[in-house]
Every structure is written in structure tokens, then in C-alpha cells.
Design a protein around this motif. Structure first.
Motif, PDB file in Angstrom:
ATOM      1  N   ALA A 126      39.176  22.796  40.390  1.00 19.65           N
ATOM      2  CA  ALA A 126      40.364  22.867  39.527  1.00 19.65           C
ATOM      3  C   ALA A 126      41.474  23.708  40.155  1.00 19.65           C
ATOM      4  N   THR A 127      41.145  24.431  41.228  1.00 21.25           N
ATOM      5  CA  THR A 127      42.071  25.420  41.770  1.00 21.25           C
ATOM      6  C   THR A 127      43.150  24.821  42.675  1.00 21.25           C
ATOM      7  N   SER A 128      42.844  23.673  43.297  1.00 15.76           N
ATOM      8  CA  SER A 128      43.700  23.217  44.396  1.00 15.76           C
ATOM      9  C   SER A 128      45.130  22.876  43.944  1.00 15.76           C
ATOM     10  N   ARG A 129      45.287  22.257  42.774  1.00 13.07           N
ATOM     11  CA  ARG A 129      46.637  21.860  42.351  1.00 13.07           C
ATOM     12  C   ARG A 129      47.520  23.094  42.084  1.00 13.07           C
ATOM     13  N   THR A 130      46.929  24.122  41.489  1.00 10.20           N
ATOM     14  CA  THR A 130      47.692  25.350  41.251  1.00 10.20           C
ATOM     15  C   THR A 130      48.153  25.946  42.593  1.00 10.20           C
TER      16      THR A 130
END
Ligand SMILES: Nc1ncnc2c1ncn2[C@@H]1O[C@H](COP(=O)(O)OP(=O)(O)O)[C@@H](O)[C@H]1O
Ligand SMILES: [Mg+2]
Length: 217
Positions: A126-130
């Protein structure tokens, strides 16, 4: 007080990642008993940080809660950050669990984006887009592992994977400790409710690391 307040935005697309907990704890720790004036902005319509702040005001009284507080959503974020920045040295912005247009202004207005990540594969994904949005906005990122269980092999694996994401991984980790949750219920943070606990040590260490990071970036 300065016009050039330092803005720290806490962001992570995943809900329940620890954004609100981290925002409150960091704000109180950075304020360091009033040595630094810190304003908090709740830009999540869910309003959890606002509920915490209300509990805090009930406890200490409006004048003595020790932090400034505002709410906003969407594009109002920049305006509210500017308003808080006029009266405070630092502004900490809590965000909703989204990565797209709704949080982009909050990331773009930041001097530093802090991304809490629980040490699980799902949280890692979930971290990559942020991180991408922070990169587009040219804002440095500090990833903080949180809710870290004692002695789990998985934590080491996730930490390694995070280091490959070309983001900075904070040395300080926050453990999975009930004190983080219970202190919030009474409008406090763990550095206030359990001053000499491991959790409080972690939060103070993280605040010091954030200050050092800001000074060198
Ligand atoms: N370090 C921690 N240890 C234990 N529980 C935590 C920790 N950080 C957050 N929590 C708990 O996890 C849940 C989600 O945290 P929250 O800060 O509300 O996440 P978010 O704002 O990203 O949705 C809450 O119940 C909170 O009390
Ligand atoms: Mg939240």
C-alpha cells in the motif's frame, strides 16, 4: 513564531496504518512541553484526530492543550496549513487513507512526508503510491515502521524491502504497544501517560530523528 513554519504531513494510503496515532504523538513530542509551538491539522473527514484533541481540551482546558488545531478537507488543506503556519513553528498534518487527489495538496505543502508502515506485506504494497506522489511533489519521505511486534522475522524482511524503495527508513521503530492506543483515549500521548515506558522512549527518539532529518535535508 515564524512565517516559515516546518510542515510535516503524515500519509499512507492504507487505513489503520497508524497515521492519526503517529500525528498526535509526534506533535506532542516535537512541542517538547512548549519549547516549540506546533499546530495540528486534521484533513481526514473521519475526524479521529479532532476527537483526540477535544478529549485533550476537556482534560487541560482550551488554553492549555499545548497545540494549535484546525480541520480541513480537499483543497482547503493548503489554506489551513498556511493559517497554522503563521502562528506555529511546526505544523503536523494528518491525512485520510487515500493517495490520490485528496491528499496530494497535503503532500505538496509539506517539507517532510512521514509514512507509517506496519511490518506486513499488505502494508508494504500500500506504500508505493504515497511514495510516488511525494516524489512527484519533490518532498522528502521518512518511512516509520509502527506496531512492530517483538522479535518477528517478517519485520526484518519488510524493513529490507522498504530500503529498496529508495525512501529513507527511520532508524526508530514504534512497537505494538497498548499504551499508544490507551493514552489517546484520554487526550494524551504515551510520552505524557507513561513517561518512562519503552513506547515513550521510542516516540522521543523518533522526534529527535525527525528533527535531525529536517536539519539535514
Ligand atoms: N504503535 C502502535 N501500537 C499499538 N496500536 C497502535 C499503534 N499505532 C496505532 N495503533 C492502533 O491502530 C489503530 C489504527 O491506528 P490509527 O492511528 O487510527 O491509523 P490511521 O489513522 O492510519 O487509520 C488504532 O486502534 C490505534 O490505536
Ligand atoms: Mg486516521
Amino acid at each position: 513564531m515564524s512565517d516559515e513554519a516546518t510542515v510535516i504531513t503524515v500519509s499512507q494510503q492504507k487505513g489503520g496504518a497508524g497515521k492519526t496515532t503517529l500525528s498526535a504523538h509526534l506533535a506532542v513530542a516535537l512541542a517538547d512541553g512548549g519549547k516549540t509551538s506546533v499546530g495540528l491539522l486534521d484533513s481526514d473527514p473521519q475526524g479521529s484526530l479532532g476527537e483526540w484533541f477535544e478529549a485533550r481540551e476537556e482534560r487541560f482546558g482550551e488554553e492549555k492543550a499545548g497545540l494549535g488545531f484546525r480541520t480541513s478537507s480537499g483543497w482547503g488543506v493548503r489554506r489551513e496549513i498556511r493559517a497554522l503556519g503563521r502562528d506555529h513553528d511546526m505544523v503536523v498534518v494528518d491525512t485520510p487513507p487515500k493517495a490520490e487527489m485528496d491528499v496530494r495538496p497535503a503532500l505538496g505543502a509539506a517539507d517532510l512526508v512521514i509514512v507509517p508502515v506496519q511490518p506486513t506485506p499488505v502494508d508494504l504494497w500500500a506504500t508505493s503510491r504515497t511514495l510516488e506522489i511525494a516524489k512527484l511533489e519533490r518532498v522528502p519521505v521518512l518511512i516509520v515502521l509502527t506496531r512492530v511486534p517483538p522479535r518477528a522475522k517478517l519485520t526484518g524482511e519488510i524493513a529490507e524491502a522498504l530500503q529498496e524503495l529508495s525512501a529513507n527508513l527511520a532508524e526508530t521503530r514504534l512497537g505494538n504497544r497498548t499504551g499508544f492506543a490507551s493514552s489517546m483515549g484520554s487526550g494524551l500521548t504515551i510520552t505524557e501517560s507513561e513517561r518512562s515506558s519503552k513506547g515513550a522512549d521510542e516516540v522521543r527518539a523518533l522526534a529527535a530523528e525527525v528533527r535531525a532529518f529536517l536539519a539535514s535535508n
